[in-house]
Design a protein around this motif. Structure first.
Motif, mmCIF file in Angstrom:
data_model
loop_
_atom_site.group_PDB
_atom_site.id
_atom_site.type_symbol
_atom_site.label_atom_id
_atom_site.label_comp_id
_atom_site.label_asym_id
_atom_site.label_seq_id
_atom_site.Cartn_x
_atom_site.Cartn_y
_atom_site.Cartn_z
ATOM 1 N N GLY A 19 0.680 -1.109 -0.011
ATOM 2 C CA GLY A 19 -0.110 -0.045 0.107
ATOM 3 C C GLY A 19 0.849 1.199 -0.086
ATOM 4 N N GLY A 20 0.470 2.156 0.759
ATOM 5 C CA GLY A 20 1.008 3.532 0.536
ATOM 6 C C GLY A 20 2.532 3.655 1.047
ATOM 7 N N ILE A 21 2.833 3.206 2.099
ATOM 8 C CA ILE A 21 4.184 3.372 2.657
ATOM 9 C C ILE A 21 5.070 2.373 1.661
ATOM 10 C CG2 ILE A 21 3.799 1.607 4.632
ATOM 11 C CD1 ILE A 21 6.195 4.655 4.630
ATOM 12 N N ASP B 62 0.094 -8.876 -1.593
ATOM 13 C CA ASP B 62 -0.899 -7.960 -1.164
ATOM 14 C C ASP B 62 -2.185 -8.667 -1.333
ATOM 15 O OD1 ASP B 62 -1.077 -4.679 -0.583
ATOM 16 O OD2 ASP B 62 -2.945 -5.624 -1.134
ATOM 17 N N ARG C 192 -4.625 -7.172 -2.752
ATOM 18 C CA ARG C 192 -5.530 -6.458 -3.621
ATOM 19 C C ARG C 192 -4.608 -6.810 -5.166
ATOM 20 N NH1 ARG C 192 -5.011 -0.733 -3.257
ATOM 21 N NH2 ARG C 192 -3.114 -0.923 -2.106
ATOM 22 N N THR D 99 0.983 -3.668 6.601
ATOM 23 C CA THR D 99 -0.318 -3.771 6.407
ATOM 24 C C THR D 99 -0.871 -2.490 7.230
ATOM 25 O OG1 THR D 99 -0.370 -5.562 8.148
ATOM 26 C CG2 THR D 99 -0.366 -5.939 5.785
ATOM 27 N N ARG D 100 -1.373 -2.785 8.213
ATOM 28 C CA ARG D 100 -1.811 -1.738 9.146
ATOM 29 C C ARG D 100 -2.103 -2.287 10.704
ATOM 30 N NH1 ARG D 100 -5.728 3.112 7.580
ATOM 31 N NH2 ARG D 100 -4.593 3.783 5.708
ATOM 32 N N MET E 285 -3.262 -5.719 11.895
ATOM 33 C CA MET E 285 -2.876 -7.096 11.639
ATOM 34 C C MET E 285 -1.329 -7.145 11.731
ATOM 35 S SD MET E 285 -4.439 -8.183 7.953
ATOM 36 C CE MET E 285 -3.921 -9.636 8.375
ATOM 37 N N GLN E 286 -0.503 -6.219 11.816
ATOM 38 C CA GLN E 286 1.035 -6.341 12.150
ATOM 39 C C GLN E 286 1.530 -7.153 12.995
ATOM 40 O OE1 GLN E 286 1.511 -2.184 9.299
ATOM 41 N NE2 GLN E 286 2.028 -2.069 11.588
ATOM 42 N N GLU F 269 6.270 -2.420 10.238
ATOM 43 C CA GLU F 269 5.680 -1.018 10.306
ATOM 44 C C GLU F 269 5.171 -0.675 11.814
ATOM 45 O OE1 GLU F 269 6.355 2.010 9.468
ATOM 46 O OE2 GLU F 269 7.541 1.641 7.716
ATOM 47 N N LYS F 270 5.433 0.696 12.061
ATOM 48 C CA LYS F 270 4.797 1.232 13.284
ATOM 49 C C LYS F 270 3.248 1.311 12.967
ATOM 50 C CE LYS F 270 3.473 4.966 12.462
ATOM 51 N NZ LYS F 270 2.885 5.278 11.451
ATOM 52 N N ASN G 275 11.722 4.931 12.119
ATOM 53 C CA ASN G 275 13.007 5.047 11.233
ATOM 54 C C ASN G 275 13.688 6.391 11.543
ATOM 55 O OD1 ASN G 275 10.075 5.253 9.648
ATOM 56 N ND2 ASN G 275 11.245 7.281 9.486
ATOM 57 N N TRP H 27 14.460 6.262 6.539
ATOM 58 C CA TRP H 27 13.898 4.843 5.962
ATOM 59 C C TRP H 27 14.815 3.838 5.551
ATOM 60 C CZ3 TRP H 27 11.605 9.655 4.494
ATOM 61 C CH2 TRP H 27 10.405 9.977 5.079
HETATM 62 N N1 LIG Z 1 7.490 4.647 8.976
HETATM 63 C C1 LIG Z 1 6.441 5.794 8.124
HETATM 64 O O1 LIG Z 1 7.130 6.645 7.738
HETATM 65 C C2 LIG Z 1 4.916 5.383 7.809
HETATM 66 C C3 LIG Z 1 4.462 6.101 7.173
HETATM 67 C C4 LIG Z 1 3.200 5.836 6.702
HETATM 68 C C5 LIG Z 1 2.510 4.479 7.162
HETATM 69 N N2 LIG Z 1 3.373 3.859 7.941
HETATM 70 C C6 LIG Z 1 2.642 2.649 8.616
HETATM 71 O O2 LIG Z 1 2.824 1.625 7.516
HETATM 72 C C7 LIG Z 1 1.681 0.706 7.930
HETATM 73 C C8 LIG Z 1 0.764 0.697 6.351
HETATM 74 O O3 LIG Z 1 0.412 1.945 6.157
HETATM 75 P P1 LIG Z 1 -0.145 2.325 4.555
HETATM 76 O O4 LIG Z 1 -0.438 3.782 4.487
HETATM 77 O O5 LIG Z 1 0.555 1.760 3.699
HETATM 78 O O6 LIG Z 1 -1.442 1.474 4.612
HETATM 79 P P2 LIG Z 1 -2.251 0.883 3.135
HETATM 80 O O7 LIG Z 1 -3.553 0.898 3.766
HETATM 81 O O8 LIG Z 1 -1.933 2.154 2.060
HETATM 82 O O9 LIG Z 1 -1.523 -0.281 2.785
HETATM 83 C C9 LIG Z 1 -1.583 -1.424 3.588
HETATM 84 C C10 LIG Z 1 -1.600 -2.551 2.425
HETATM 85 O O10 LIG Z 1 -1.655 -3.885 3.060
HETATM 86 C C11 LIG Z 1 -2.347 -4.701 2.194
HETATM 87 N N3 LIG Z 1 -2.840 -6.011 3.062
HETATM 88 C C12 LIG Z 1 -3.791 -5.667 4.190
HETATM 89 N N4 LIG Z 1 -4.108 -6.932 4.879
HETATM 90 C C13 LIG Z 1 -3.137 -7.945 4.071
HETATM 91 C C14 LIG Z 1 -3.010 -9.127 4.120
HETATM 92 N N5 LIG Z 1 -3.392 -10.039 4.956
HETATM 93 N N6 LIG Z 1 -1.899 -9.551 3.332
HETATM 94 C C15 LIG Z 1 -1.329 -8.879 2.417
HETATM 95 N N7 LIG Z 1 -1.592 -7.774 2.088
HETATM 96 C C16 LIG Z 1 -2.476 -6.992 3.018
HETATM 97 C C17 LIG Z 1 -3.619 -3.826 1.871
HETATM 98 O O11 LIG Z 1 -4.320 -4.547 0.674
HETATM 99 C C18 LIG Z 1 -2.805 -2.558 1.596
HETATM 100 O O12 LIG Z 1 -2.343 -2.545 0.114
HETATM 101 C C19 LIG Z 1 0.672 1.472 8.788
HETATM 102 O O13 LIG Z 1 0.892 0.820 10.047
HETATM 103 C C20 LIG Z 1 1.171 2.825 8.840
HETATM 104 O O14 LIG Z 1 1.199 3.697 10.063
HETATM 105 C C21 LIG Z 1 4.474 4.072 8.294
#
Ligand SMILES: NC(=O)c1ccc[n+]([C@@H]2O[C@H](COP(=O)([O-])OP(=O)(O)OC[C@H]3O[C@@H](n4cnc5c(N)ncnc54)[C@H](O)[C@@H]3O)[C@@H](O)[C@H]2O)c1
Length: 387
Positions: free
Chosen positions: A12-14, A36, A38, A74-75, A78-79, A96-97, A125, A335
């Motif tokens: 996903g995003g990060i 993933d 998705r 993931t988030r 689930m992490q 991830e945090k 990080n 990071w």
């Molecule tokens: N360290 C940083 O600077 C930083 C920055 C942003 C986000 N984060 C952390 O990273 C984590 C993810 O954030 P995000 O913004 O990328 O979330 P997101 O929702 O954009 O991405 C999560 C991804 O995980 C996938 N996913 C969920 N369940 C799954 C599974 N069982 N198997 C496989 N894939 C699965 C989802 O489909 C999605 O694509 C969060 O804990 C957030 O707090 C950290």
């Protein structure tokens, strides 16, 4: 050079902004597999980064004996459970945090880490941000920290809509709790939190070392304002860091008054900010953020006027969303070095300097103490907590 074979769970995003590009450029890492649920995100990641294997089933990734370590992104719901499964499958884990939503789940990860003897790194990080490593070194040499102020402010009102109100402390401020523990080398003895409105908070901490700290966390700022600022009063002087790009020292005749740090880049995006920050520091950051903010305002005003995405705002949107720097990720918050250090320590089998599972637990305890303090309007004592 020897490399650790990694898998990535969560594209996903990060992952798109950090883990995918970093897993494919960190010297001690090779990325074998991505997972993933998705399929669209999965296929895009596999194609863009030429990853040999892709799956929607994380268990198939974990059962690959060639994979030595995984990144879990993931988030927070689930992490912890994914980390535990990965540890039990014999993998080292960079997660991830926040490690989890609750401290009990964090404690379960700590137990699994001890049981399996694998390494866990929590994605705090900032411990690897070059500006903060330098700040820590200077502060330690100048009598240690006595009073710290940290501002963490952004337009969470725009990007944080998927989170319920009043949990910013869990998934954003957790970074700063960890940073303060790392900077002070001490544990918090008490915490007090007040809010002016949901997700606009001040948190004060007293550390066992004697140091006091305040965190201004606001989810109502603007991209015009750099997101983070650290100020540390030492024995007799001070160190400030403006959003990871400019460190200033005050009161130390023998030290450089200003140090500047290069920006962080994404392989697909415009990269000149990296050199601008290195050469000009905060002035370049202020100017770039002002430009991004002004362009976005103009694009939004043009859209509002035409009632739909306005064609004449197209160039601005392309720059903001596709070409220009990744705005939230253009300063070096550590990071890439955090990930590469973790891999290097797996190769040498030495305990990594990354935040460990225990640090994830301690950050979680602080988050929940702050929430309890805020909700009950009381100072929460942590003296009894020994992790
Ligand atoms: N360290 C940083 O600077 C930083 C920055 C942003 C986000 N984060 C952390 O990273 C984590 C993810 O954030 P995000 O913004 O990328 O979330 P997101 O929702 O954009 O991405 C999560 C991804 O995980 C996938 N996913 C969920 N369940 C799954 C599974 N069982 N198997 C496989 N894939 C699965 C989802 O489909 C999605 O694509 C969060 O804990 C957030 O707090 C950290």
């Amino acid at each position: 050079m020897q490399q650790v074979v990694f898998g990535l769970i969560g594209a996903g995003g990060i992952a798109q902004s950090q883990h995918l590009p970093n897993l494919t450029r960190a010297p001690h890492v090779t990325l074998k597999s991505v997972c993933d649920v998705r399929p669209d995100a999965l296929q895009q990641a596999q194609r863009q980064y030429a990853i040999p294997h892709a799956t929607t089933d994380y268990r198939s990734l974990l059962s690959d004996p060639e994979i030595q370590a995984v990144v879990v992104a993931t988030r927070e719901d689930m992490q912890a459970s994914l980390t535990i499964e990965a540890l039990q499958a014999g993998k080292h884990v960079y997660v991830e945090k926040p490690l989890a939503s609750t401290s009990d789940e964090c404690a379960a990860v700590v137990a699994a880490q001890k049981e399996t003897g694998r390494f866990v790194a929590v994605g705090f990080n900032r411990r690897f941000a070059p500006a903060y490593r330098k700040a820590k070194e200077i502060v330690a040499a100048e009598g240690g920290p006595w009073n710290i102020h940290y501002r963490l402010s952004d337009d969470y009102w725009r990007w944080g809509k998927s989170y319920p109100p009043r949990v910013r402390v869990i998934h954003e401020v957790c970074h700063i709790f960890d940073l303060l523990r790392w900077l002070t080398g001490s544990e918090a003895a008490s915490v007090y939190c007040v809010e002016s409105r949901p997700d606009d908070e001040i948190i004060t901490l007293k550390f066992r070392s004697g140091c006091v700290a305040s965190i201004m966390s606001s989810g109502y700022a603007t991209m015009d304002l750099p997101k983070e600022r650290l100020e540390v009063i030492t024995e007799k002087g001070a160190v400030t860091v403006e959003d990871f790009v400019e460190l200033r020292t005050f009161g130390f005749a023998h030290r450089e008054p200003v140090l500047r740090f290069a920006g962080h880049t994404h392989p697909d995006r415009e990269f000149t900010h990296k050199y601008l920050f290195e050469a000009e520091g905060a002035a370049a950051l202020f100017a770039l953020r002002r430009m991004g903010w002004a362009l976005r305002n103009e694009a939004e005003a043009a859209d509002a006027l035409s009632g739909e995405p306005a064609p004449d705002a197209q160039e601005m949107r392309r720059y903001l969303n596709q070409t220009g720097p990744l705005w939230n990720y253009m300063v070096n918050k550590g990071w890439l070095p955090a990930l590469d250090h973790f891999a290097e320590r797996i190769l040498t089998n030495e305990k990594p300097e990354n935040a460990a599972a225990e640090d994830g637990l301690r950050a979680s305890v602080l988050c929940h103490a702050a929430i309890r303090s805020r909700d009950n309007n009381e100072v929460v004592s942590l003296n009894g907590f020994d992790g």
